[in-house]
Design an enzyme around this catalytic site. Structure first.
Site, PDB file in Angstrom:
ATOM      1  N   SER A 135       0.867  -1.172   0.000  1.00  0.00           N
ATOM      2  CA  SER A 135       0.000   0.000   0.000  1.00  0.00           C
ATOM      3  C   SER A 135       0.903   1.222   0.000  1.00  0.00           C
ATOM      4  O   SER A 135       1.690   1.402   0.934  1.00  0.00           O
ATOM      5  CB  SER A 135      -0.876  -0.032   1.258  1.00  0.00           C
ATOM      6  OG  SER A 135      -1.605   1.169   1.387  1.00  0.00           O
ATOM      7  N   LYS A 161      -1.114  -0.997  -4.380  1.00  0.00           N
ATOM      8  CA  LYS A 161      -2.280  -0.192  -3.994  1.00  0.00           C
ATOM      9  C   LYS A 161      -1.817   1.241  -3.828  1.00  0.00           C
ATOM     10  O   LYS A 161      -0.829   1.507  -3.138  1.00  0.00           O
ATOM     11  CB  LYS A 161      -2.859  -0.750  -2.697  1.00  0.00           C
ATOM     12  CG  LYS A 161      -3.831   0.148  -1.970  1.00  0.00           C
ATOM     13  CD  LYS A 161      -4.581  -0.643  -0.904  1.00  0.00           C
ATOM     14  CE  LYS A 161      -4.624   0.097   0.415  1.00  0.00           C
ATOM     15  NZ  LYS A 161      -5.336  -0.675   1.460  1.00  0.00           N
ATOM     16  N   LYS A 163      -2.780   5.023  -2.523  1.00  0.00           N
ATOM     17  CA  LYS A 163      -3.703   5.826  -1.735  1.00  0.00           C
ATOM     18  C   LYS A 163      -4.102   7.023  -2.599  1.00  0.00           C
ATOM     19  O   LYS A 163      -3.236   7.654  -3.230  1.00  0.00           O
ATOM     20  CB  LYS A 163      -3.009   6.313  -0.458  1.00  0.00           C
ATOM     21  CG  LYS A 163      -2.764   5.187   0.539  1.00  0.00           C
ATOM     22  CD  LYS A 163      -4.094   4.671   1.094  1.00  0.00           C
ATOM     23  CE  LYS A 163      -3.869   3.833   2.339  1.00  0.00           C
ATOM     24  NZ  LYS A 163      -5.146   3.351   2.899  1.00  0.00           N
ATOM     25  N   ASP A 188      -7.079   3.174  -3.070  1.00  0.00           N
ATOM     26  CA  ASP A 188      -7.787   3.213  -1.783  1.00  0.00           C
ATOM     27  C   ASP A 188      -7.996   4.674  -1.382  1.00  0.00           C
ATOM     28  O   ASP A 188      -7.041   5.422  -1.190  1.00  0.00           O
ATOM     29  CB  ASP A 188      -6.954   2.486  -0.712  1.00  0.00           C
ATOM     30  CG  ASP A 188      -7.659   2.411   0.654  1.00  0.00           C
ATOM     31  OD1 ASP A 188      -8.805   2.903   0.772  1.00  0.00           O
ATOM     32  OD2 ASP A 188      -7.047   1.853   1.595  1.00  0.00           O
ATOM     33  N   GLU A 213     -11.051   0.930  -3.313  1.00  0.00           N
ATOM     34  CA  GLU A 213     -11.351   0.609  -1.915  1.00  0.00           C
ATOM     35  C   GLU A 213     -11.944   1.823  -1.200  1.00  0.00           C
ATOM     36  O   GLU A 213     -11.393   2.923  -1.271  1.00  0.00           O
ATOM     37  CB  GLU A 213     -10.041   0.160  -1.243  1.00  0.00           C
ATOM     38  CG  GLU A 213     -10.165  -0.279   0.197  1.00  0.00           C
ATOM     39  CD  GLU A 213      -8.809  -0.762   0.753  1.00  0.00           C
ATOM     40  OE1 GLU A 213      -7.907  -1.115  -0.039  1.00  0.00           O
ATOM     41  OE2 GLU A 213      -8.656  -0.761   1.977  1.00  0.00           O
ATOM     42  N   ASP A 238     -13.703  -1.440   3.094  1.00  0.00           N
ATOM     43  CA  ASP A 238     -12.778  -1.595   4.214  1.00  0.00           C
ATOM     44  C   ASP A 238     -13.494  -1.055   5.459  1.00  0.00           C
ATOM     45  O   ASP A 238     -14.185  -1.809   6.173  1.00  0.00           O
ATOM     46  CB  ASP A 238     -11.472  -0.827   3.885  1.00  0.00           C
ATOM     47  CG  ASP A 238     -10.468  -0.754   5.023  1.00  0.00           C
ATOM     48  OD1 ASP A 238     -10.777  -1.191   6.141  1.00  0.00           O
ATOM     49  OD2 ASP A 238      -9.351  -0.223   4.811  1.00  0.00           O
ATOM     50  N   LYS A 262      -9.858  -6.997   7.825  1.00  0.00           N
ATOM     51  CA  LYS A 262      -8.845  -6.710   8.836  1.00  0.00           C
ATOM     52  C   LYS A 262      -9.394  -7.265  10.138  1.00  0.00           C
ATOM     53  O   LYS A 262     -10.437  -6.805  10.622  1.00  0.00           O
ATOM     54  CB  LYS A 262      -8.625  -5.194   8.989  1.00  0.00           C
ATOM     55  CG  LYS A 262      -8.051  -4.527   7.744  1.00  0.00           C
ATOM     56  CD  LYS A 262      -7.859  -3.025   7.937  1.00  0.00           C
ATOM     57  CE  LYS A 262      -7.340  -2.400   6.659  1.00  0.00           C
ATOM     58  NZ  LYS A 262      -7.378  -0.925   6.682  1.00  0.00           N
ATOM     59  N   GLY A 290      -4.221  -4.362   6.108  1.00  0.00           N
ATOM     60  CA  GLY A 290      -3.227  -4.126   7.148  1.00  0.00           C
ATOM     61  C   GLY A 290      -3.449  -2.780   7.803  1.00  0.00           C
ATOM     62  O   GLY A 290      -4.131  -1.909   7.245  1.00  0.00           O
TER      63      GLY A 290
HETATM   64  O1  OSB Z   1      -7.087   1.872   4.568  1.00  0.00           O
HETATM   65  O2  OSB Z   1      -6.050   0.058   4.317  1.00  0.00           O
HETATM   66  C1  OSB Z   1      -6.123   1.171   4.838  1.00  0.00           C
HETATM   67  C2  OSB Z   1      -2.961   1.914   6.834  1.00  0.00           C
HETATM   68  C3  OSB Z   1      -3.493   2.558   7.933  1.00  0.00           C
HETATM   69  C4  OSB Z   1      -4.846   2.768   7.977  1.00  0.00           C
HETATM   70  C5  OSB Z   1      -5.673   2.339   6.947  1.00  0.00           C
HETATM   71  C6  OSB Z   1      -5.144   1.678   5.863  1.00  0.00           C
HETATM   72  C7  OSB Z   1      -3.755   1.492   5.783  1.00  0.00           C
HETATM   73  C8  OSB Z   1      -3.087   0.903   4.638  1.00  0.00           C
HETATM   74  C9  OSB Z   1      -1.731   0.302   4.853  1.00  0.00           C
HETATM   75  O3  OSB Z   1      -3.511   0.945   3.514  1.00  0.00           O
HETATM   76  C10 OSB Z   1      -1.775  -1.155   5.094  1.00  0.00           C
HETATM   77  C11 OSB Z   1      -0.441  -1.674   5.568  1.00  0.00           C
HETATM   78  O4  OSB Z   1       0.526  -1.590   4.819  1.00  0.00           O
HETATM   79  O5  OSB Z   1      -0.377  -2.159   6.712  1.00  0.00           O
HETATM   80 MG    MG Z   2      -8.304   0.836   3.238  1.00  0.00          MG
END
Ligand code: OSB
Ligand code: MG
Length: 369
Positions: A135, A161, A163, A188, A213, A238, A262, A290
């Site tokens: 991510s 992924k 952001k 995401d 996402e 999510d 999660k 994660g």
């Molecule tokens: O939305 O998936 C998410 C990290 C912190 C809070 C929300 C998210 C995330 C990530 C990173 O996308 C996931 C990771 O690398 O642990």
């Molecule tokens: Mg997410």
């Protein structure tokens, strides 16, 4: 078994690189580690909440309060016959899934160690190796992001992924797609849009994304269903999915085609497994999300992702992407093929370094003893 002692540790760990999402930029990560002891054996769980209520309303501080004042007292003196959901014990406490999940994970690890079985085996996992992705946060420039993509692809990660947020979305995705025409790609938004952005979100359909996402409200189902009907890219939820019933609602309404599971967000490994089972029955893929977990939460995520419905690469990447020093030995590593080998040892299969827990700990307390 009975839990003799339950200890919570509040850790603050510096991130190797700051991580920016539509809800803000993280420089350090704060989590609670839950240590559950029974007859000299220790099990570990993690509450991957943050210092601020940006991803969810829970924080390390609310989780501390909820575990100490409401969950630990409900665990006291309870005989737990077999590894399994302990959510019934906590049913009268509404919400606070991360706090509950941290305890359920610790108890599961404890059972694994007591019975000499791996957590993935107890959960009914089937895979010895799981595919994984990364991510990538919002960067200063698209050039910086392209470097990050290049790095992740060269390390073998099986999907990327990105952001996104308003003004860091369609153009950025277009650039990444142009430079990496075949890489499995997704976006995401962490709830950064509303249905008023429909025309703009439709533009993402041009870039063959595996999914988008959580584009809309963090507790929404109805608008996501409307959006899904108007875009080709599959919607993945999510934040909106906090329980089995949420997943059922989302499938019934057509709010998503994919779920990011999660275990911390949904109240623990057994709630996660139920959502997995539901999605599998509906023919919908799931993947393991994660929350920047330390090795403790990461190891639990690896175990969960061995269930057969976790067919898409998840967000469980190597420890080195987050922390200069992880709290488990050895740290979590990813193969050059972008997979994680599932450890075979009892419990979570990684050794927790108590000394490192202590190093990063800002406060600790026995909440049951
Ligand atoms: O939305 O998936 C998410 C990290 C912190 C809070 C929300 C998210 C995330 C990530 C990173 O996308 C996931 C990771 O690398 O642990
Ligand atoms: Mg997410």
């Amino acid at each position: 078994m009975k839990i003799d002692r339950l200890e919570i540790l509040h850790l603050k760990l510096p991130l190797v690189r700051s991580f920016e999402t539509s809800f803000g930029r993280l420089i350090d990560h704060e989590v609670l580690i839950v240590r559950a002891e029974s007859e000299g054996i220790v099990g570990y769980g993690e509450v991957p909440a943050m210092a601020a209520p940006l991803y969810t309303y829970e924080t390390v501080h609310t989780a501390w309060h909820i575990i100490r004042d409401f969950l630990a007292p409900r665990l006291k003196g309870q005989e737990i016959a077999a590894p399994g959901p302990i959510s019934e014990l906590f049913a009268s406490v509404r919400g606070h899934n991360m706090a509950k999940a941290g305890i359920e994970m610790a108890v599961l690890d404890l059972f694994g160690k007591a019975q000499n079985r791996a957590v993935h085996q107890i959960l009914g996992g089937e895979r010895a190796e799981i595919p994984t992705g990364v991510s990538l946060g919002i960067e200063e420039s698209t050039a910086d992001l392209l470097k990050r993509v290049e790095e992740a692809v060269s390390k073998g990660y099986q999907r990327i992924k990105l952001k996104i947020k308003p003004r860091w979305d369609v153009d950025v995705v277009a650039e990444v797609r142009k430079s990496f025409p075949t890489v499995p790609l997704m976006a995401d938004a962490n709830s950064a849009y509303t249905l008023a952005d429909l025309d703009h979100l439709q533009k993402l359909d041009a870039y063959e994304l595996m999914m988008i996402e959580q584009p809309l409200g963090y507790d929404d189902y109805v608008d996501h269903a409307k959006l899904q009907a108007e875009i080709q890219t599959p919607v993945c939820l999510d934040e909106s999915i906090r329980s089995y019933d949420d997943a059922r609602r989302a499938f019934e309404l057509g709010s998503c085609r994919i779920i990011n599971i999660k275990q911390a967000r949904v109240g623990g490994p057994y709630s996660a497994k139920m959502i997995h089972n539901l999605a599998k029955a509906k023919g919908a893929p799931v993947w393991c999300g994660g929350l920047l977990e330390t090795g403790v939460g990461r190891a639990h995520n690896i175990a969960l992702a061995t269930l057969p419905g976790f067919t898409l690469p998840g967000d469980i990447s190597a420890s080195e992407r987050y922390y200069a020093e992880d709290v488990v030995d050895p740290p979590v590593k990813v193969t050059p093929q972008g997979t994680l080998r599932v450890p075979e040892g009892p419990g979570i299969g990684y050794t927790v370094a108590e000394r490192k827990l202590t190093n990063y700990c800002v406060r600790r307390e026995f909440v049951l003893s």
